[in-house]
Design a protein around this motif. Sequence first.
Motif, PDB file in Angstrom:
ATOM      1  N   GLY A 124       0.904  -1.407  -0.072  1.00  0.00           N
ATOM      2  CA  GLY A 124      -0.109   0.027   0.037  1.00  0.00           C
ATOM      3  C   GLY A 124       0.947   1.271   0.114  1.00  0.00           C
ATOM      4  O   GLY A 124       0.230   2.339   0.278  1.00  0.00           O
ATOM      5  N   GLY A 127       0.835   2.992  -5.823  1.00  0.00           N
ATOM      6  CA  GLY A 127      -0.145   2.866  -6.623  1.00  0.00           C
ATOM      7  C   GLY A 127      -0.973   4.112  -7.112  1.00  0.00           C
ATOM      8  O   GLY A 127      -0.737   5.206  -6.689  1.00  0.00           O
ATOM      9  N   LEU A 129      -5.010   5.497  -5.914  1.00  0.00           N
ATOM     10  CA  LEU A 129      -6.254   5.437  -5.248  1.00  0.00           C
ATOM     11  C   LEU A 129      -7.244   6.523  -5.843  1.00  0.00           C
ATOM     12  O   LEU A 129      -6.794   7.847  -6.025  1.00  0.00           O
ATOM     13  CB  LEU A 129      -5.939   5.844  -3.785  1.00  0.00           C
ATOM     14  N   ASP A 176     -16.090  -0.444 -11.015  1.00  0.00           N
ATOM     15  CA  ASP A 176     -14.437  -0.378 -10.776  1.00  0.00           C
ATOM     16  C   ASP A 176     -13.640   0.715 -11.373  1.00  0.00           C
ATOM     17  O   ASP A 176     -12.809   0.619 -11.657  1.00  0.00           O
ATOM     18  CB  ASP A 176     -13.897  -1.924 -10.929  1.00  0.00           C
ATOM     19  N   ASP A 179     -12.322   3.891  -6.518  1.00  0.00           N
ATOM     20  CA  ASP A 179     -12.064   2.750  -5.321  1.00  0.00           C
ATOM     21  C   ASP A 179     -12.861   3.139  -3.959  1.00  0.00           C
ATOM     22  O   ASP A 179     -13.149   2.191  -3.347  1.00  0.00           O
ATOM     23  CB  ASP A 179     -10.536   2.857  -4.735  1.00  0.00           C
ATOM     24  N   SER A 314     -13.013  -6.209  -0.462  1.00  0.00           N
ATOM     25  CA  SER A 314     -11.670  -5.552  -1.173  1.00  0.00           C
ATOM     26  C   SER A 314     -10.756  -5.938  -0.119  1.00  0.00           C
ATOM     27  O   SER A 314     -10.707  -5.880   0.999  1.00  0.00           O
ATOM     28  CB  SER A 314     -11.697  -4.150  -1.092  1.00  0.00           C
ATOM     29  N   SER A 316      -7.407  -4.425  -0.948  1.00  0.00           N
ATOM     30  CA  SER A 316      -6.613  -3.506  -1.321  1.00  0.00           C
ATOM     31  C   SER A 316      -6.139  -2.638  -0.654  1.00  0.00           C
ATOM     32  O   SER A 316      -6.818  -2.393   0.726  1.00  0.00           O
ATOM     33  CB  SER A 316      -7.339  -2.288  -2.457  1.00  0.00           C
TER      34      SER A 316
END
Length: 334
Positions: A124, A127, A129, A176, A179, A314, A316
Motif C-alpha cells: 500500500g 499505486g 487511489l 471498478d 475505489d 476488497s 486493496s
Amino acid sequence: MARTASVAELPARDKVRAASLMPAVPREVATLRTLRIAKHFPFFLAVAEEQNLHRAAERLNIAQSALSRRIADLERELGGVELFERQARGVAITRVGQVLAQDVRRILMSIEDARRNVRLIADGDRGTLRVAFSEAMLRRPVLPVVLREFRALYPSVELRAFPLTSDAQRSRLLADEVDVAFVIDEAGDADQFERLAVGQDRFQLVLPEDHPLAAKPSVQLHEIAGEALLWPARHISPRLFDRMMGAFDARGVSPNIAVEVAAVDIAYELVGARIGLGVVTAARSDRTPPGVVLRELSDLDIVLPISMLWPKGSNSPLIARFTELVRHLLNDEH
C-alpha cells in the motif's frame, strides 16, 4: 546436382532478404529460449567479475566443471558466440561478453526494481487511489484533511479525485472506476458495499443579510411560502428533490421554485443577486460570501446521512490505509 548455398554463405544483402523470408519464431518458443538464456545470467556474471573459473565456482558454491558447462550452454544459446577467452591463469572476457555483462546487469536491476515495486504496491505504499465525493462531502472538514494527510503519508501513491453525484459514484464503484466514494446514504448501500458512516447534513436557508427573516435565529417553512426559492436541481438528485417536495407538502407549503441550482456556491451568488432564497445542504457559515447569511429551517426534518463506500471484500491495501485514516480523523473530531 548443384548445391544450394546456406544462409551463412550468402552475401550480406541476400542474408537480410533470406532472414525476412524465414518463418517467425512462435512467441512460446521465444519465451522458452529467453528463460533458458536468463537462467545462466548469475553464473555468467560471476565469471565476468572474477575473471577466473575457479574463484567464480567457489563464490557460487558449485563445481568448476559445472560452471564451465553453464558458460558453454549460454554461448550456445546465444548462437555460438564466445564470451570468454580461456587463458593459462584464468579467463578474459571478450568484447561480446562485456556488452552482454552490461545488458545482464541492467536486466537484473530491472527485475529487482520490479520486485520492489510489487512489494510497495502490495504494502500500500505505491499505486493509484481513486476517490469520488459529492459536493456535500467536499464541504465537510474531514475530506480535505484526509486527502492532504494521505498524500503526505504516502507520497508515492497517485491520488485521483472525482467530484460526482451520489448515484454516479455508486455506478463508478460497481464498474471498478473508483475505489472509494463519499455519498448520501441509500437503503441498499450496505448490501452492495462496505460502508463507514461519516456524518450527516441538514438543509439550511440562504438569504441576504438585510432580509427580514435574517433577524431570526431559525425559520419555519410557512414563513418562506411566498418567497422565490433556489432549489437543489432535480437532474442532480431526483430522489432528494422528491423528498423535499414531500416535506414541504407535509407542512402545507407549496414551494415557489424560481431556479434549480447544482451547487451551493451558485445558490450563494444568486441569493446575493436577489434572485431568491436558497434551500441548501452542506453549507458552512464561515464560507458564506459577504452579504449572505445562513439560517436553520427548523421544521424541514430531512436528515442526510453521509457514508464512505468501497467494494465488498476488497483486499486493496491502499483502500485499507485510506479507510483507516478516515476512521482516525473521525475519532479525532469526536
